[in-house]
Design a protein around this motif. Structure first.
Motif, short mmCIF file in Angstrom:
data_model
loop_
_atom_site.label_atom_id
_atom_site.label_comp_id
_atom_site.label_asym_id
_atom_site.label_seq_id
_atom_site.Cartn_x
_atom_site.Cartn_y
_atom_site.Cartn_z
N LEU A 16 74.25 1.35 60.34
CA LEU A 16 73.43 -0.08 60.36
C LEU A 16 74.04 -1.06 60.44
CD1 LEU A 16 71.61 1.52 57.57
CD2 LEU A 16 70.63 1.12 60.28
N VAL A 17 75.49 -1.41 59.72
CA VAL A 17 75.72 -3.28 59.33
C VAL A 17 75.90 -3.24 60.96
CG1 VAL A 17 76.93 -2.40 57.30
CG2 VAL A 17 77.95 -2.46 60.15
N ASP A 18 76.05 -2.69 62.53
CA ASP A 18 76.01 -3.52 63.44
C ASP A 18 74.97 -3.94 64.28
OD1 ASP A 18 78.78 -3.09 63.23
OD2 ASP A 18 78.64 -0.90 63.75
N ALA A 52 61.05 -6.70 67.25
CA ALA A 52 61.56 -5.56 67.61
C ALA A 52 61.84 -4.35 68.68
CB ALA A 52 61.75 -5.43 66.29
N GLY A 53 62.89 -3.89 68.57
CA GLY A 53 63.12 -3.13 69.46
C GLY A 53 62.60 -2.03 69.36
N ARG A 200 61.68 6.76 75.45
CA ARG A 200 61.58 5.31 74.45
C ARG A 200 60.85 5.33 73.29
NH1 ARG A 200 58.63 1.41 78.58
NH2 ARG A 200 58.80 -0.89 77.56
N VAL A 201 61.04 5.89 72.41
CA VAL A 201 60.73 5.06 71.54
C VAL A 201 60.67 4.10 70.35
CG1 VAL A 201 61.06 6.27 69.04
CG2 VAL A 201 61.69 8.10 70.51
N VAL A 202 59.77 3.20 70.88
CA VAL A 202 59.56 1.97 70.30
C VAL A 202 58.71 1.70 69.03
CG1 VAL A 202 58.81 0.74 72.62
CG2 VAL A 202 57.72 2.13 71.00
N ALA A 203 58.73 2.72 67.93
CA ALA A 203 57.17 2.67 67.49
C ALA A 203 57.94 3.48 66.25
CB ALA A 203 56.77 2.20 67.15
N LEU A 204 57.89 3.64 64.64
CA LEU A 204 57.86 5.00 64.47
C LEU A 204 57.12 4.80 63.25
CD1 LEU A 204 61.41 7.59 64.13
CD2 LEU A 204 61.04 6.35 61.35
N ASP A 205 57.04 6.33 62.11
CA ASP A 205 56.49 5.85 61.18
C ASP A 205 57.19 7.37 60.05
OD1 ASP A 205 54.23 7.74 60.87
OD2 ASP A 205 53.01 6.39 61.85
N PHE A 234 67.20 4.73 67.96
CA PHE A 234 66.00 3.58 68.63
C PHE A 234 66.47 2.34 68.52
CE2 PHE A 234 63.83 8.02 67.08
CZ PHE A 234 64.62 8.71 68.25
N GLY A 235 67.07 2.34 67.72
CA GLY A 235 67.33 0.22 67.19
C GLY A 235 68.20 -0.23 68.16
N SER A 236 69.53 0.43 68.32
CA SER A 236 70.16 -0.32 68.82
C SER A 236 69.89 -0.27 70.39
CB SER A 236 71.54 0.24 68.76
OG SER A 236 71.38 1.64 69.41
#
Length: 236
Positions: A16-18, A52-53, A200-205, A234-236
């Motif tokens: 996560l630090v990246d 955000a991605g 292509r996951v763009v949102a998650l809950d 999915f966030g990178s």
């Protein structure tokens, strides 16, 4: 609970630090009506998805996911939803209410088309819900997996992943409002999440975590780790 986790995932070899992470804060609800609160969620999801991605929402009563998906569709009009849940959540009415945690996905279907809905991990629902799911949704299964044909069909579309924590067996997630025996282990759910890499996951809950009934924070720890893995996937 995320503070008790390492930022590094040994499974993904990512940290996560990246990444650049932004906490958009908590929503304050008026309490005047469910629809007004859902609109507040929708607006927040639209802002997050635009900036955000990967937009992430934590909850909370699963009705909130209706607001989240509405907000995402304002940014991605052809988005589909992938729900991991013990319950179908597709009743037109529950306890004389048309809008709650047992009906929210029925609203998704009526507003955006049942063909946008993909469901995994199911094991509880009324007979009519099962009939609706089998006849009208794009994919509904008791298994915690996506066949290649379904994966290929949604591969080019934005995906909203909604995880109800009760998809886990109560032994792995006791802190939830509607525990349902016979569910997945945490490892099985994490493996399923990892299997979505490439979509292509763009949102998650991650929803339905209830701290007041969560012995030893077992459920919160599971939810936090799922969120970490999702962000790294999915966030990178």
């Amino acid at each position: 609970m995320s503070e008790s986790l390492e930022s590094y995932s040994p499974v993904l070899d990512r940290d996560l630090v990246d990444l650049v992470l932004t906490d958009l804060g908590e929503l304050q609800f008026s309490g005047a009506s469910v629809e007004l609160d859902l609109e507040a969620i929708s607006q927040a999801m639209t802002r997050a998805a635009t900036a955000a991605g990967l937009a992430v929402m934590l909850g909370g009563e699963h009705t909130g996911s209706l607001g989240g998906f509405r907000g995402l569709r304002r940014v991605y009009p052809n988005a589909v939803i992938l729900q991991a849940d013990a319950h179908l959540d597709m009743r037109p009415e529950y306890k004389r209410q048309a809008l709650n945690h047992a009906t929210w996905l029925h609203h998704v279907g009526t507003e955006f088309g049942f063909s946008t809905i993909h469901q995994v991990g199911l094991r509880s629902g009324e007979k009519s819900e099962w009939q609706l799911a089998r006849s009208q949704t794009a994919w509904s299964t008791t298994e915690l997996s996506l066949p290649l044909s379904v994966r290929e069909r949604i591969a080019q579309r934005p995906v909203y992943v909604s995880i109800d924590i009760d998809v886990l067996d109560p032994a792995h997630a006791p802190g939830t409002g509607c525990p349902e025996p016979g569910g997945a282990t945490f490892r099985e759910l994490a493996t399923f999440l990892h299997s979505l890499e490439g979509l292509r996951v763009v949102a998650l809950d991650v929803m339905e975590v209830s701290p007041s009934v969560d012995a030893a924070n077992i459920t919160a720890a599971a939810a936090a780790k799922l969120v970490r893995e999702a962000i790294l996937l999915f966030g990178s």
